[in-house]
Every structure is written in structure tokens, then in C-alpha cells.
Write a protein that holds these residues in place. Structure first.
Motif, mmCIF file in Angstrom:
data_model
loop_
_atom_site.group_PDB
_atom_site.id
_atom_site.type_symbol
_atom_site.label_atom_id
_atom_site.label_comp_id
_atom_site.label_asym_id
_atom_site.label_seq_id
_atom_site.Cartn_x
_atom_site.Cartn_y
_atom_site.Cartn_z
ATOM 1 N N HIS A 143 41.705 -4.023 61.571
ATOM 2 C CA HIS A 143 42.050 -4.689 60.307
ATOM 3 C C HIS A 143 40.835 -5.420 59.735
ATOM 4 O O HIS A 143 40.599 -5.399 58.524
ATOM 5 C CB HIS A 143 43.199 -5.680 60.530
ATOM 6 C CG HIS A 143 44.556 -5.036 60.429
ATOM 7 N ND1 HIS A 143 44.975 -4.359 59.299
ATOM 8 C CD2 HIS A 143 45.588 -4.968 61.307
ATOM 9 C CE1 HIS A 143 46.197 -3.905 59.483
ATOM 10 N NE2 HIS A 143 46.602 -4.244 60.697
ATOM 11 N N GLY A 194 51.786 -8.241 60.768
ATOM 12 C CA GLY A 194 53.165 -8.444 61.199
ATOM 13 C C GLY A 194 53.260 -9.204 62.518
ATOM 14 O O GLY A 194 54.246 -9.896 62.771
ATOM 15 N N GLY A 195 52.242 -9.091 63.358
ATOM 16 C CA GLY A 195 52.292 -9.738 64.664
ATOM 17 C C GLY A 195 51.234 -10.811 64.860
ATOM 18 O O GLY A 195 51.253 -11.521 65.863
ATOM 19 N N GLY A 211 53.329 -12.336 58.532
ATOM 20 C CA GLY A 211 54.092 -11.137 58.158
ATOM 21 C C GLY A 211 55.522 -11.214 58.688
ATOM 22 O O GLY A 211 56.473 -10.793 58.018
ATOM 23 N N GLU A 212 55.633 -11.763 59.883
ATOM 24 C CA GLU A 212 56.958 -11.932 60.498
ATOM 25 C C GLU A 212 57.799 -12.893 59.654
ATOM 26 O O GLU A 212 59.000 -12.682 59.474
ATOM 27 C CB GLU A 212 56.714 -12.530 61.892
ATOM 28 C CG GLU A 212 57.735 -12.242 62.927
ATOM 29 C CD GLU A 212 57.287 -12.853 64.260
ATOM 30 O OE1 GLU A 212 56.080 -13.180 64.444
ATOM 31 O OE2 GLU A 212 58.169 -13.031 65.111
ATOM 32 N N PHE A 221 57.497 -13.401 56.411
ATOM 33 C CA PHE A 221 57.921 -12.621 55.239
ATOM 34 C C PHE A 221 59.116 -11.744 55.607
ATOM 35 O O PHE A 221 60.112 -11.698 54.884
ATOM 36 C CB PHE A 221 56.771 -11.717 54.752
ATOM 37 C CG PHE A 221 55.913 -12.335 53.677
ATOM 38 C CD1 PHE A 221 56.337 -12.375 52.362
ATOM 39 C CD2 PHE A 221 54.669 -12.877 53.977
ATOM 40 C CE1 PHE A 221 55.554 -12.929 51.363
ATOM 41 C CE2 PHE A 221 53.872 -13.437 52.989
ATOM 42 C CZ PHE A 221 54.313 -13.465 51.680
ATOM 43 N N GLY A 242 60.441 -5.675 54.848
ATOM 44 C CA GLY A 242 60.767 -6.922 54.174
ATOM 45 C C GLY A 242 59.656 -7.541 53.344
ATOM 46 O O GLY A 242 59.907 -7.993 52.217
ATOM 47 N N GLY A 243 58.442 -7.593 53.884
ATOM 48 C CA GLY A 243 57.343 -8.300 53.210
ATOM 49 C C GLY A 243 57.128 -7.849 51.779
ATOM 50 O O GLY A 243 57.230 -8.650 50.830
ATOM 51 N N ALA A 276 57.975 -9.804 48.198
ATOM 52 C CA ALA A 276 56.935 -10.040 47.186
ATOM 53 C C ALA A 276 57.376 -9.499 45.829
ATOM 54 O O ALA A 276 57.140 -10.124 44.790
ATOM 55 C CB ALA A 276 55.626 -9.389 47.631
ATOM 56 N N GLY A 299 44.731 -7.375 57.197
ATOM 57 C CA GLY A 299 46.082 -7.195 57.742
ATOM 58 C C GLY A 299 47.085 -6.968 56.617
ATOM 59 O O GLY A 299 46.786 -7.217 55.435
ATOM 60 N N GLY A 300 48.275 -6.537 56.984
ATOM 61 C CA GLY A 300 49.282 -6.143 56.000
ATOM 62 C C GLY A 300 49.572 -7.183 54.936
ATOM 63 O O GLY A 300 49.749 -6.839 53.757
ATOM 64 N N VAL A 301 49.608 -8.455 55.309
ATOM 65 C CA VAL A 301 49.943 -9.504 54.333
ATOM 66 C C VAL A 301 48.809 -9.687 53.315
ATOM 67 O O VAL A 301 49.028 -10.205 52.217
ATOM 68 C CB VAL A 301 50.309 -10.830 55.045
ATOM 69 C CG1 VAL A 301 50.667 -11.917 54.049
ATOM 70 C CG2 VAL A 301 51.462 -10.615 56.018
ATOM 71 N N ASN A 350 49.344 -8.688 49.818
ATOM 72 C CA ASN A 350 50.185 -9.516 48.942
ATOM 73 C C ASN A 350 49.381 -10.036 47.741
ATOM 74 O O ASN A 350 48.381 -10.747 47.904
ATOM 75 C CB ASN A 350 50.747 -10.693 49.762
ATOM 76 C CG ASN A 350 51.694 -11.549 48.948
ATOM 77 O OD1 ASN A 350 51.278 -12.453 48.246
ATOM 78 N ND2 ASN A 350 52.978 -11.240 49.030
ATOM 79 N N CYS A 391 44.647 -2.418 53.650
ATOM 80 C CA CYS A 391 45.151 -3.662 54.268
ATOM 81 C C CYS A 391 46.273 -3.327 55.243
ATOM 82 O O CYS A 391 46.332 -3.841 56.348
ATOM 83 C CB CYS A 391 45.684 -4.614 53.198
ATOM 84 S SG CYS A 391 44.391 -5.384 52.218
ATOM 85 N N ASP A 424 48.508 -0.659 57.709
ATOM 86 C CA ASP A 424 47.978 0.164 58.783
ATOM 87 C C ASP A 424 47.442 1.517 58.305
ATOM 88 O O ASP A 424 48.090 2.220 57.529
ATOM 89 C CB ASP A 424 49.060 0.373 59.857
ATOM 90 C CG ASP A 424 49.341 -0.919 60.615
ATOM 91 O OD1 ASP A 424 48.559 -1.883 60.469
ATOM 92 O OD2 ASP A 424 50.348 -0.969 61.348
HETATM 93 O O1 KG4 Z 1 49.017 -4.942 59.360
HETATM 94 P P1 KG4 Z 1 50.366 -4.385 59.168
HETATM 95 O O2 KG4 Z 1 50.533 -3.195 58.260
HETATM 96 O O3 KG4 Z 1 51.004 -4.026 60.557
HETATM 97 C C1 KG4 Z 1 50.775 -4.851 61.666
HETATM 98 O O4 KG4 Z 1 49.686 -4.730 62.260
HETATM 99 O O5 KG4 Z 1 51.650 -5.702 61.924
HETATM 100 O O6 KG4 Z 1 51.255 -5.589 58.656
HETATM 101 C C2 KG4 Z 1 52.608 -5.449 58.431
HETATM 102 C C3 KG4 Z 1 53.105 -6.756 57.879
HETATM 103 C C4 KG4 Z 1 54.607 -6.750 57.763
HETATM 104 O O7 KG4 Z 1 55.092 -7.990 58.237
HETATM 105 C C5 KG4 Z 1 54.825 -6.591 56.269
HETATM 106 O O8 KG4 Z 1 56.020 -7.139 55.829
HETATM 107 C C6 KG4 Z 1 53.631 -7.339 55.726
HETATM 108 O O9 KG4 Z 1 52.576 -6.983 56.581
HETATM 109 N N1 KG4 Z 1 53.307 -6.941 54.344
HETATM 110 C C7 KG4 Z 1 53.433 -7.771 53.290
HETATM 111 C C8 KG4 Z 1 53.074 -7.026 52.145
HETATM 112 N N2 KG4 Z 1 52.743 -5.771 52.543
HETATM 113 C C9 KG4 Z 1 52.904 -5.741 53.895
HETATM 114 N N3 KG4 Z 1 53.821 -9.068 53.221
HETATM 115 C C10 KG4 Z 1 53.824 -9.628 52.007
HETATM 116 N N4 KG4 Z 1 53.512 -8.985 50.870
HETATM 117 C C11 KG4 Z 1 53.131 -7.696 50.880
HETATM 118 N N5 KG4 Z 1 52.816 -7.081 49.753
#
Ligand code: KG4
Ligand code: ZN
Length: 338
Positions: A134, A160-161, A186-187, A189, A202-203, A207, A290-292, A295, A319, A321
């Protein structure tokens, strides 16, 4: 098996990522410019096969279900990534694979495919930590712009973690500054989205709903906002949302107000701690990963809050995975601190 830090000869790798709910394969190459410290990673191909439709049914990821979907997708996705990159196996220096952390049954699929490919093509196998991936996404170039990083950099990882702050020096060595004591951003969210009965994932759904809401409608707490350290806590926020809405039949507008207010609280906490880290460590740059980091509210508010400090955030598709970031971590030699 070789560690990326000791294998500096590689220039172009095939990378595999199956730690959660995306089957991803990419071919990426390292570009080193004459400018000191300027390296970038060019993406020759990046294929992501999402399992969202499968996990929507259960409202979350069941590891064995994810693993089975990876088994079905992995070979076609590898073939597509190689085809789109327009290269032959002779032009690949190593096979890179996420080996931790993640859902064990899901990781095993990528690892097995990675080892098999490495053996069949007679290439080294390079294991990569998902979070290092990431962070490395901040080096993935989008042809239009050249990113020249400034060090030391403060890195905010929000997935997420994981929710962690790192300091990164010019040798790309990391030092952990702080992390969450309970839930990851992320959790938070995802859990708040679940309280609002939004679909998986959910995240991003939260948003989207927040766009229609009034972010000051609910004054949710910002746990540890003023604490001396660089740690985070999100579980109290989730509990407050639970008590604010429990036993109530919310209108769509009220749900949107809760979503916007909760998102504001999460974003405020992330920004407050990042600014504190920048000040404490004298950082010249901030990276979010990372995923968040996908946002929009976080991306925009962080940019404004940082003012003149250089702000690097990967394109949204890198951002969440993907395997390009995993290949980038190996090529750059980014590893998690011991
Ligand atoms: O990095 P990622 O794709 O997977 C992990 O390594 O965990 O992150 C996933 C997390 C999830 O909790 C997802 O809800 C959050 O990222 N996420 C977001 C958005 N896109 C993904 N949270 C808020 N707003 C977003 N646009
Ligand atoms: Zn991730």
C-alpha cells in the motif's frame, strides 16, 4: 526465496495479490532517473478481478468463499496481465507475491500460484507484506506527472485492518510512530455502514451516502483527538453511532446525516494525528495509503490541512487492493520495520 532488499538486480516483476477479496496480478517496472532519489514504478499491466458481487450476498467476506473465487480467477488473471503487458517471460526478473497479512485461505492461493510460476519460469520468488505494498503505491506513476518525493515523509496507512503512522527516510526505511488501539479506520467505516444497513462494501457506500448528508448534524466523539501520542481509537465512535440511532426508524436524510457526521469524525481524527506527526518529525511530505485513502473527503480535507507540505496520494485505483503496488514494494525494497 529472496528478500526484496537483497535483490537489487530486478527491474521488472510480475506481482500477485490475493490477501482479501480481489484477485490481482500486475507487471510493473522500475524507472530510475538521474535525479537523486528519484525512482518511479511504471505499470505495464494491472488486472483486478473483484469478488464484490459474491460477498454482497453474505454482507462480508467469508474466507473460504474468497479463496475459492481466487482459485477460479488466478490463472486467467495472470494470463491477462502478461498479455496486456506485452512482454515475454524472459523479460520478467522475479515473481512477487503478498504473503502476509490477510485471510489465510485467500493468501495461500496467491502464494501457491506465485511459487508455481517462479518454479516453472525459473525466477526468484519475492514475498511482500501487504502494507508495504500500500505504501509503495505512492511511487506508481501516472505518465502525466513525475513525483519527486521529499524526505523525511510521514505515511498514514488506512486500510480495512490497519491504521498506522510511519516515518519514512530517503533510504525508504520505516519507523512506526503510532497505530490504532482497537478498530482500523476502514473497519470503522464498514461497521458504521453496517449499522446504517448499507450493502457491502461498507466504506465506499457510506462515503456515497455522506455526500447527501449534513456533516454537523451529529456531534460524534473524536476519541484520542488530543492525546499526547500518535495512536488512534475508533471503537468509541462506532459505539456512539450505535446509541444515536438504535431503536430509531431513520429517514434516508437522517441516515445520510449520520454517515456525513461519522465520516467527518473519522477524517478529523486522521488529519489531527497526521499533522501532529508531521510537526513532531519535521516531515517534508505526507503520503496516505490503503483503501480509505480512496475516500474523497479525506483526500480533499488532508490536502487543505497540509498547506505547503507536499501531499502524495495514489490514484484511487491504486489505493484499494491491487498487485501493481505489491510489485512496486519489491522493486523499491520497501519492507515493514522489525
Ligand atoms: O486496503 P483495502 O482495499 O483492503 C485492506 O487491505 O484492508 O481497504 C479496504 C478498506 C475497507 O474497510 C473499505 O471499506 C475501505 O477501505 N474503503 C473506503 C473507501 N474505499 C474503500 N472507506 C471510505 N471511503 C472510501 N471511498
Ligand atoms: Zn489492502
Amino acid at each position: 526465496m529472496v528478500s526484496s532488499a537483497t535483490f537489487s538486480a530486478m527491474k521488472r516483476v510480475l506481482a500477485i495479490e490475493t490477501s482479501c477479496d480481489e484477485t490481482a496480478v500486475a507487471v510493473v517496472e522500475l524507472h530510475q532517473s538521474l535525479i537523486i532519489n528519484h525512482q518511479s514504478i511504471v505499470v505495464l499491466s494491472s488486472i483486478v478481478s473483484s469478488q464484490i458481487d459474491i460477498h454482497k450476498i453474505t454482507g462480508g467476506v467469508v474466507p473460504e468463499v474468497a479463496a475459492r473465487a481466487h482459485v477460479e480467477a488466478i490463472i486467467p488473471v495472470i494470463a491477462e496481465a502478461v498479455k496486456r503487458a506485452g512482454i515475454t517471460k524472459e523479460e520478467i526478473d522475479a515473481i512477487v507475491t503478498t504473503t502476509q497479512p490477510g485471510l489465510r485461505p485467500a493468501l495461500v492461493v496467491g502464494e501457491t500460484a506465485g511459487w508455481a510460476l517462479a518454479a516453472a519460469w525459473n525466477k526468484p520468488f519475492v514475498p511482500v507484506h501487504h502494507i508495504a505494498g500500500h505504501i509503495a503505491a505512492a511511487w506508481l506513476s501516472s505518465e502525466k506527472e513525475t513525483i519527486i518525493h521529499k524526505f523525511p515523509a510521514t505515511v498514514l496507512v488506512v486500510s480495512g485492518g490497519h491504521t498506522q503512522l510511519f516515518q519514512l527516510n530517503e533510504k525508504l526505511e520505516m519507523k512506526l510512530l503510532g497505530q490504532t488501539r482497537d478498530d482500523a479506520a476502514g473497519e470503522a467505516f464498514d461497521k458504521i455502514a453496517r449499522l446504517l444497513e448499507l450493502p457491502y462494501p461498507g466504506g465506499p457506500e457510506l462515503a456515497k451516502l455522506a455526500l447527501q448528508g449534513y456533516g454537523k448534524a451529529f456531534d460524534f466523539p473524536r476519541p484520542m483527538f488530543n492525546s499526547e501520542d500518535l495512536d488512534f481509537s475508533f471503537s468509541g465512535l462506532k459505539t456512539s453511532v450505535y446509541y444515536a440511532i438504535r431503536d430509531k426508524k431513520l429517514s434516508l436524510q437522517e441516515k445520510a446525516d449520520v454517515a456525513a457526521s461519522a465520516q467527518n469524525a473519522i477524517v478529523d481524527i486522521l488529519i489531527q494525528k497526521t499533522l501532529k506527526a508531521v510537526q513532531q518529525e519535521g516531515a517534508q511530505e505526507v503520503i496516505i495509503a490503503g483503501g480509505v485513502a480512496a475516500n474523497t473527503k479525506l483526500r480533499e480535507t488532508m490536502k487543505t490541512a497540509l498547506g505547503d507540505t507536499q501531499f502524495i496520494v495514489p490514484p484511487i485505483k491504486y489505493c484499494t487492493d491491487n498487485a501493481a503496488m505489491i510489485g512496486a514494494a519489491a522493486l523499491l525494497g520497501i519492507e515493514m520495520p522489525a
